[in-house]
Design a protein around this motif. Structure first.
Motif, mmCIF file in Angstrom:
data_model
loop_
_atom_site.group_PDB
_atom_site.id
_atom_site.type_symbol
_atom_site.label_atom_id
_atom_site.label_comp_id
_atom_site.label_asym_id
_atom_site.label_seq_id
_atom_site.Cartn_x
_atom_site.Cartn_y
_atom_site.Cartn_z
ATOM 1 N N ARG A 96 0.857 -1.195 0.000
ATOM 2 C CA ARG A 96 0.000 0.000 0.000
ATOM 3 C C ARG A 96 0.888 1.238 0.000
ATOM 4 N NH1 ARG A 96 0.246 2.323 4.885
ATOM 5 N NH2 ARG A 96 1.032 1.047 6.648
ATOM 6 N N LEU A 97 0.306 2.383 -0.385
ATOM 7 C CA LEU A 97 1.069 3.635 -0.363
ATOM 8 C C LEU A 97 1.225 4.082 1.086
ATOM 9 C CD1 LEU A 97 -0.618 5.481 -3.378
ATOM 10 C CD2 LEU A 97 1.755 4.647 -3.261
ATOM 11 N N PRO A 98 2.368 4.636 1.470
ATOM 12 C CA PRO A 98 2.597 5.050 2.853
ATOM 13 C C PRO A 98 1.959 6.405 3.141
ATOM 14 C CG PRO A 98 4.523 5.550 1.543
ATOM 15 C CD PRO A 98 3.551 4.843 0.629
ATOM 16 N N THR A 99 1.692 6.664 4.432
ATOM 17 C CA THR A 99 1.333 8.041 4.819
ATOM 18 C C THR A 99 2.643 8.838 4.785
ATOM 19 O OG1 THR A 99 1.844 7.592 7.132
ATOM 20 C CG2 THR A 99 -0.440 7.150 6.394
ATOM 21 N N ALA A 100 2.524 10.136 4.913
ATOM 22 C CA ALA A 100 3.730 10.985 4.904
ATOM 23 C C ALA A 100 4.670 10.569 6.031
ATOM 24 C CB ALA A 100 3.324 12.446 5.054
ATOM 25 N N ALA A 101 4.102 10.306 7.208
ATOM 26 C CA ALA A 101 4.948 9.920 8.366
ATOM 27 C C ALA A 101 5.620 8.568 8.110
ATOM 28 C CB ALA A 101 4.089 9.861 9.622
ATOM 29 N N GLU A 102 4.848 7.629 7.540
ATOM 30 C CA GLU A 102 5.424 6.293 7.260
ATOM 31 C C GLU A 102 6.552 6.403 6.234
ATOM 32 O OE1 GLU A 102 1.554 3.342 7.893
ATOM 33 O OE2 GLU A 102 1.742 4.575 6.060
ATOM 34 N N LEU A 103 6.376 7.262 5.242
ATOM 35 C CA LEU A 103 7.422 7.408 4.217
ATOM 36 C C LEU A 103 8.672 8.033 4.826
ATOM 37 C CD1 LEU A 103 8.349 7.101 1.302
ATOM 38 C CD2 LEU A 103 7.276 9.315 0.781
ATOM 39 N N ASP A 104 8.486 9.031 5.667
ATOM 40 C CA ASP A 104 9.651 9.656 6.325
ATOM 41 C C ASP A 104 10.412 8.623 7.151
ATOM 42 O OD1 ASP A 104 8.091 12.917 7.024
ATOM 43 O OD2 ASP A 104 9.030 12.062 5.218
ATOM 44 N N THR A 105 9.678 7.803 7.904
ATOM 45 C CA THR A 105 10.326 6.769 8.724
ATOM 46 C C THR A 105 11.053 5.760 7.845
ATOM 47 O OG1 THR A 105 8.541 7.010 10.344
ATOM 48 C CG2 THR A 105 9.894 5.000 10.499
ATOM 49 N N PHE A 106 10.413 5.397 6.730
ATOM 50 C CA PHE A 106 11.016 4.420 5.802
ATOM 51 C C PHE A 106 12.318 4.977 5.224
ATOM 52 C CE2 PHE A 106 11.054 0.796 3.125
ATOM 53 C CZ PHE A 106 11.316 1.176 1.817
ATOM 54 N N ILE A 107 12.278 6.243 4.806
ATOM 55 C CA ILE A 107 13.479 6.872 4.229
ATOM 56 C C ILE A 107 14.594 6.940 5.278
ATOM 57 C CG2 ILE A 107 14.425 9.047 3.320
ATOM 58 C CD1 ILE A 107 11.670 9.458 1.922
ATOM 59 N N ASP A 108 14.232 7.292 6.515
ATOM 60 C CA ASP A 108 15.244 7.320 7.593
ATOM 61 C C ASP A 108 15.844 5.933 7.801
ATOM 62 O OD1 ASP A 108 13.543 9.745 9.763
ATOM 63 O OD2 ASP A 108 14.864 9.969 8.001
ATOM 64 N N THR A 109 14.978 4.910 7.780
ATOM 65 C CA THR A 109 15.470 3.539 7.970
ATOM 66 C C THR A 109 16.427 3.157 6.849
ATOM 67 O OG1 THR A 109 13.370 2.938 9.004
ATOM 68 C CG2 THR A 109 14.764 1.117 8.213
ATOM 69 N N ILE A 110 16.055 3.475 5.616
ATOM 70 C CA ILE A 110 16.939 3.136 4.487
ATOM 71 C C ILE A 110 18.272 3.859 4.652
ATOM 72 C CG2 ILE A 110 17.252 3.350 1.980
ATOM 73 C CD1 ILE A 110 15.179 1.194 2.890
ATOM 74 N N ASN A 111 18.217 5.136 5.061
ATOM 75 C CA ASN A 111 19.446 5.909 5.228
ATOM 76 C C ASN A 111 20.362 5.331 6.304
ATOM 77 O OD1 ASN A 111 19.245 7.837 3.204
ATOM 78 N ND2 ASN A 111 17.872 9.125 4.418
ATOM 79 N N GLN A 112 19.789 4.562 7.215
ATOM 80 C CA GLN A 112 20.630 3.958 8.269
ATOM 81 C C GLN A 112 21.365 2.710 7.763
ATOM 82 O OE1 GLN A 112 17.979 3.238 11.597
ATOM 83 N NE2 GLN A 112 17.167 5.341 11.359
ATOM 84 N N HIS A 113 20.983 2.225 6.584
ATOM 85 C CA HIS A 113 21.584 0.980 6.104
ATOM 86 C C HIS A 113 22.454 1.167 4.852
ATOM 87 C CE1 HIS A 113 19.471 -1.854 8.756
ATOM 88 N NE2 HIS A 113 18.370 -1.161 8.582
ATOM 89 N N THR A 114 22.721 2.420 4.454
ATOM 90 C CA THR A 114 23.400 2.615 3.157
ATOM 91 C C THR A 114 24.882 2.237 3.218
ATOM 92 O OG1 THR A 114 23.767 4.900 3.799
ATOM 93 C CG2 THR A 114 21.869 4.467 2.366
#
Ligand code: SDX
Length: 433
Positions: A96-114
């Motif tokens: 499903r498409l994320p809410t704005a908050a869910e997308l921000d959290t997802f992007i932060d999570t991805i940034n922690q694994h780069t």
């Protein structure tokens, strides 16, 4: 509603079997042939799986006749216009498409694994400087299975989610470093403040000696191209990841197998092959028609790279979108340096689309026909094109793997065969041969 069935009659014995028809949300219904062998003793024969559904999936829908592509029900045209690659990753993995908050959290999570383990850098130095970046990427991604194995439970949805985050995040780093190693340039580390596409361009082209700002139009074009390449139903590389994963193999190893499959010029390697073809046409001095005739000649292995598709029997919807990006990018070029490639591509397309050979076989441009022209304009080296395709498709591979692993009824994939070899015969001692 009564369940639809089809009846198969064995004319040689009169025996028959009713097979259930499995109804889809969209697309062709499928005949459930699982009871066939037990009931009538027959396998089904379908080399290349042209008419075989290998699984039930909720992720991507394609209609080859209508040129439709949807991720989780959303048309690719709408995602191309409104979404971003990381939002599309969220959609493909979670459904499903994320809410704005869910997308921000997802992007932060991805940034922690780069970042990757510093020891992984040493894997690059084992390759020759002229190694193809796909060979490097395949080796390094496979090596990740040595770093993430013991503590991973692939039957735990949370552990699978972490694998997805790690792969989405690390692929740009691994991809960019494949290029940097080949050029003898220092590895550039990921920057969390940059977008996914900007960070990749930064790791590809920045240098420690001077500030580097990714060109926003290139970053936007790249993010869009990543969306278009993110998933594509049960294509060869995705089927490879599913088959490897079905044995409960380490998912990093399964994705490395997917990278190997994508590398082939009949699949993801076509984007590199298209440019080599266009360059050959431009440098040969021969008319384009000469190459179109070669592509039609059964005695000539030459194919029009970027043309034809196993599923699309009309224009690949992704090609339409990429064709437009091509024009936007090249129109903004000051020196028109790459326009010749696009001009040749457009002429080739026009000739082929009006040639009965291509019309009768429903051969149209596919996603690879134009993507390479954009990559050339962006300064991406030819042998990195399929690496970018692999970077984009990683979310598709790992979402399909997760869907398979989430299915309690999932079993190891093990196709059968039509044996046409020698009948039983006795061993002959060497003295009598
Ligand atoms: C990708 O599966 C996916 O979804 C893949 C992909 C994804 O996103 O994952 O979309 C990405 O792989 C796109 C395809 C990139 N590959 C190319 O552009 C390479 C050139 N294309 C061909 O190799 C071919 O069209 C394939 C591999 C793409 C499809 O192969 P098929 O389905 O086995 O096609 P076919 O051999 O059944 O073709 C039917 C006829 C044959 O002629 P006849 O025997 O009927 O006389 O069309 C001919 C083929 O010879 N043909 C071509 C041709 N492609 C098919 N003739 C000339 N040039 C071509 N490109």
């Amino acid at each position: 509603m009564t369940k639809k069935t089809v009846t198969l009659i064995d004319d040689s014995t009169g025996r028959e079997i009713k097979l259930d028809v499995l109804e889809p949300t969209a697309g062709p219904p499928t005949i459930d042939v699982r009871p066939l062998y037990k009931a009538l003793g027959y396998f089904t024969y379908d080399p290349g799986y042209v008419s075989t559904a290998s699984c039930a999936s909720t992720i991507t829908y394609m209609d080859g006749e209508q040129g439709v592509l949807q991720y989780r029900g959303y048309p690719i045209e709408q995602l191309a216009e409104h979404s971003s690659y990381l939002e599309t990753c969220y959609l493909l993995y979670y459904g499903r498409l994320p809410t704005a908050a869910e997308l921000d959290t997802f992007i932060d999570t991805i940034n922690q694994h780069t970042m990757v383990h510093e020891a992984l850098k040493r894997f690059y130095s084992g390759f020759r400087r002229d190694a193809h970046p796909m060979a490097i990427m395949m080796g390094v991604v496979g090596a990740l299975s040595a770093f993430y194995h013991e503590h991973m439970n692939i039957h735990d949805p949370h552990d699978r989610e972490i694998v997805a985050h790690q792969l989405i995040a690390k692929m740009p780093t691994i991809a960019a470093w494949s290029y940097r190693y080949a050029k003898g340039l220092p590895f550039m580390y990921p920057r969390a403040k940059l977008s996914y596409a900007e960070d990749f361009l930064h790791m590809m082209f920045a240098n420690p000696t001077a500030p580097y700002t990714p060109d926003p139009k290139f970053a936007k074009a790249l993010d869009l191209i990543l969306i278009l390449h993110a998933d594509h139903e049960q294509n060869a590389s995705t089927s490879t990841v599913r088959l490897s994963g079905s044995s409960e193999a380490n998912p990093f190893a399964a994705v490395a197998a997917g990278i190997a499959t994508l590398w082939g010029p009949a699949h993801g390697g076509a984007n590199e092959a298209v440019i080599r073809m266009l360059q050959e046409i431009n440098e040969s001095g021969k008319p384009i028609e000469h190459y179109v005739e070669r592509a039609k000649d059964k005695n000539d292995r030459f194919r029009l790279m970027g043309f034809g598709h196993r599923v699309y029997k009309t224009y690949d919807p992704r090609a339409r979108i990429i064709r437009k990006i091509c024009h936007d990018i090249l129109d903004s070029e000051t020196d028109g340096e790459h326009q010749k490639l696009l001009d040749t591509a457009m002429k080739l397309e026009e000739i082929a689309l009006n040639d009965p050979y291509f019309q009768q076989r429903n051969l149209y441009p596919n996603v690879d026909f134009y993507s390479g022209v954009i990559f050339v304009a962006m300064g991406i080296p030819l042998n990195m094109f399929t690496v970018l395709f692999a970077m984009a498709r990683t979310i598709g591979w790992i979402s399909q793997w997760n869907e398979m692993m989430s299915d309690e009824k999932s079993r190891i994939g093990r196709p059968r065969q039509l044996y046409v070899g020698e009948a039983t015969r006795d061993y002959v001692p060497i003295s009598q041969r």
